[in-house]
Design an enzyme around this catalytic site. Sequence first.
Site, PDB file in Angstrom:
ATOM      1  N   ASP A   1      33.499  81.737  40.829  1.00 20.47           N
ATOM      2  CA  ASP A   1      32.317  82.494  40.438  1.00 20.47           C
ATOM      3  C   ASP A   1      32.535  83.002  39.020  1.00 20.47           C
ATOM      4  O   ASP A   1      33.639  83.470  38.671  1.00 20.47           O
ATOM      5  CB  ASP A   1      32.125  83.674  41.398  1.00 20.47           C
ATOM      6  CG  ASP A   1      30.733  84.241  41.287  1.00 20.47           C
ATOM      7  OD1 ASP A   1      29.818  83.640  41.857  1.00 20.47           O
ATOM      8  OD2 ASP A   1      30.579  85.284  40.625  1.00 20.47           O
TER       9      ASP A   1
ATOM     10  N   ASN B   1      24.201  86.913  30.658  1.00 19.81           N
ATOM     11  CA  ASN B   1      22.796  86.544  30.417  1.00 19.81           C
ATOM     12  C   ASN B   1      22.051  87.664  29.717  1.00 19.81           C
ATOM     13  O   ASN B   1      21.225  87.424  28.828  1.00 19.81           O
ATOM     14  CB  ASN B   1      22.109  86.213  31.749  1.00 19.81           C
ATOM     15  CG  ASN B   1      22.370  84.778  32.187  1.00 19.81           C
ATOM     16  OD1 ASN B   1      22.645  83.922  31.366  1.00 19.81           O
ATOM     17  ND2 ASN B   1      22.284  84.529  33.485  1.00 19.81           N
TER      18      ASN B   1
ATOM     19  N   ASP C   1      22.866  79.012  30.364  1.00 19.66           N
ATOM     20  CA  ASP C   1      22.805  77.628  30.830  1.00 19.66           C
ATOM     21  C   ASP C   1      23.860  76.775  30.146  1.00 19.66           C
ATOM     22  O   ASP C   1      24.508  75.920  30.784  1.00 19.66           O
ATOM     23  CB  ASP C   1      21.412  77.052  30.572  1.00 19.66           C
ATOM     24  CG  ASP C   1      20.355  77.671  31.471  1.00 19.66           C
ATOM     25  OD1 ASP C   1      20.733  78.333  32.463  1.00 19.66           O
ATOM     26  OD2 ASP C   1      19.145  77.494  31.183  1.00 19.66           O
TER      27      ASP C   1
ATOM     28  N   GLU D   1      25.661  81.174  39.467  1.00 21.34           N
ATOM     29  CA  GLU D   1      26.928  81.050  38.753  1.00 21.34           C
ATOM     30  C   GLU D   1      28.077  80.711  39.687  1.00 21.34           C
ATOM     31  O   GLU D   1      29.239  80.864  39.341  1.00 21.34           O
ATOM     32  CB  GLU D   1      27.226  82.358  38.004  1.00 21.34           C
ATOM     33  CG  GLU D   1      27.589  83.535  38.898  1.00 21.34           C
ATOM     34  CD  GLU D   1      26.374  84.324  39.346  1.00 21.34           C
ATOM     35  OE1 GLU D   1      26.534  85.500  39.699  1.00 21.34           O
ATOM     36  OE2 GLU D   1      25.256  83.758  39.327  1.00 21.34           O
TER      37      GLU D   1
END
Length: 522
Positions: free
Chosen positions: A397, A405, A414, A441
Site C-alpha cells: 500500500d 494527491n 496516477d 493505491e
Amino acid sequence: MGIRGKLLGSLLCLLGALALGVLWLLRAQMLHNYTRIEMEHAQSDLRSVVLALENESKQLAVLANDWGHWTELYTFAADRNPDFISANINSQNDPYRRNGIAWLGITDAEGQLIAHLGIDPARGREARFPELEFATPALQRQLTALGQRNNGCGIVNVEAGPMLLCGAPILTSEGTGPSRGTVLFGKLLNEAVLASVRQTTNSRIELQSAEGQPMLNVAGQPFAIASTLGSGTVRYVESDADYRLHWALHDLGGNALEDVVLIWPRDIRTQMDRMLGIVSWQLALLAGLAALGMGLVVEVLLVRRLKKMDVELKRISGQRDWHGRLSVASQDEIGALATHANDLLGVIQQQVDELELSAMTDALTGLANRRAFDHHLAEEIRRQSRHGRPLSLMMCDVDYFKRFNDCYGHQAGDMALQAIARCLKNGARRGGDLPVRLGGEEFALLFIATEAATAVRLAEEIRRAVEALAIPHSGSDVAPVLTLSFGVSELGEDDTADTLYFRADTALYAAKQGGRNRVMAG
C-alpha cells in the site's frame, strides 16, 4: 418451450390482449353509460323519497292550518277555557291516532306554551316530550316562526328520534287576526312513516345516524335536493351490489340530524356483467381459433427456418466456433437476418479476444485487476493442492497516498502509480508470478512456487526500488520520498484464498502500525 410454442403462445397472448382491450373499452363505455343511467334512476328515486317525506309534512300542515282557522281555538287562545282542552286535546281523539300525531302544542302570541298533548302512536296513550314542553328560548322562537310561514314545517330532534313538526297561526275561521299564537302538530319519523314512504315510492330506505359518518364519495357531478326538511349535497357509498345515497335531515336550527339512506340495488350493472361474460367467452373462442390458424401459417413460413438457424447457432455457441456460419439463405427477411448474423459472428471473434484481455487488466497501470487476481489465486491454490508447491502473496500500500494527491494533484498520483506498477512487474521473477492492482493505491504480487522467506526478500527489493525512484512526497511522515508498506504470507495447509488474503492484509496492517515503509510477514 420451443419457438413454435412461444410463437403460438405469443399469438394467443396478443389476441387475448386484443380481446381484453376490446372488452375493457366496451366495459368502460358501458359502465359509464350504465352508471349514468343508474345514478339518474337512483337520484330520481331519492327525490321521490324526499317528496314523500314532504307529503307527510304537508298532511300535518293541512291539519295545523285547519286548526289555525278554528274560531273555538281562537277563543281559547284568549280565555284559555279548560273545557276546550278536555274536549279537544286528549289522546283518545281518533284523528290523532289515524294520522299518527305524536304531539300537539298551542302557544300564545309570545311563544309560551299554553296547552300541549304528547301521544305514543304505537300504544295510543299519552307520552312526554320534554324537549318541546320545556323548549329553550331559541327553540321557542323557531316554533313561533313556523306559525308565521305558509305551510311552515320542519324537524326537531326529540329523545324518540326526529319529529316532523308543522305550525300555523291561530286566526278566526275567516282567516282574520290578529294572530293569538301558534298551533303545532308533530309526527315522529318512525318505522310506520318509513314503511309508508317505502310503499309509496317502492324504495328501500332507512334512517341512519349522521354522527361519526366518514366523508362519502360523490358520483359524477354532485347534486343537491333542497327541502324544508333538509338540504345539501347528496353523498353516496358505491359497491358492486348497490348504491347507498345519503341525504341529511336538518332541524329547525340547521343542524344535521339523521341521514335518509336510499339503498338502490344495481340490477342494471348485474345485467351488464352477465352480458359482458357472454361476450368474453365468444371473444376467447374466436381468439383461440384465429391463433391456431395463424400458428399453422407461421409454422410453414417462419418456424422451420428459424429452428434450423437455432440449431446452427447452438452448435457454434456450444463449440465456441466463432468461425462457423449459418447456412440459411433466402431472399427475404430471414435470409437477411442470417447474413447479418454471419457478419456479427466475425465481429464477435475479434471482440472476444479484446474483451477477455481488457476485462482482466487495470486500465491505468496495465497490471492485472482484482478480477484477474481472484481467478488466478483460486487456480493457483487448486494447483498447489495437487502438486504441493509453495505459494506466497505479497500485498502493498502506498504510504500517505491521499496526502500525495492533495499535495501534488491526481495526475501526479496516477504517474506515481504507474511507476510503482513498473517496479512490481520487475519484481515478478517467474513466468506465473502475477502483479496486480487491487484498487486505489493498493497492489499485490502473487509469487508462484515461492516460500515466504523468498517473498519477503523480493518484497524488500521492490520496496527499495520504489524508494530509489525518489518521487518527492513532502506530506509523508516516514520519508521525503514516496514509499510502500508490505505484508507477506505463505499459503498454509488449511488456508483458503480468503484466509491467505486475510493474513497478508493483517501483515500489511502491522507494517503500517509499525511505522510504514517496511515489509512484515504474517
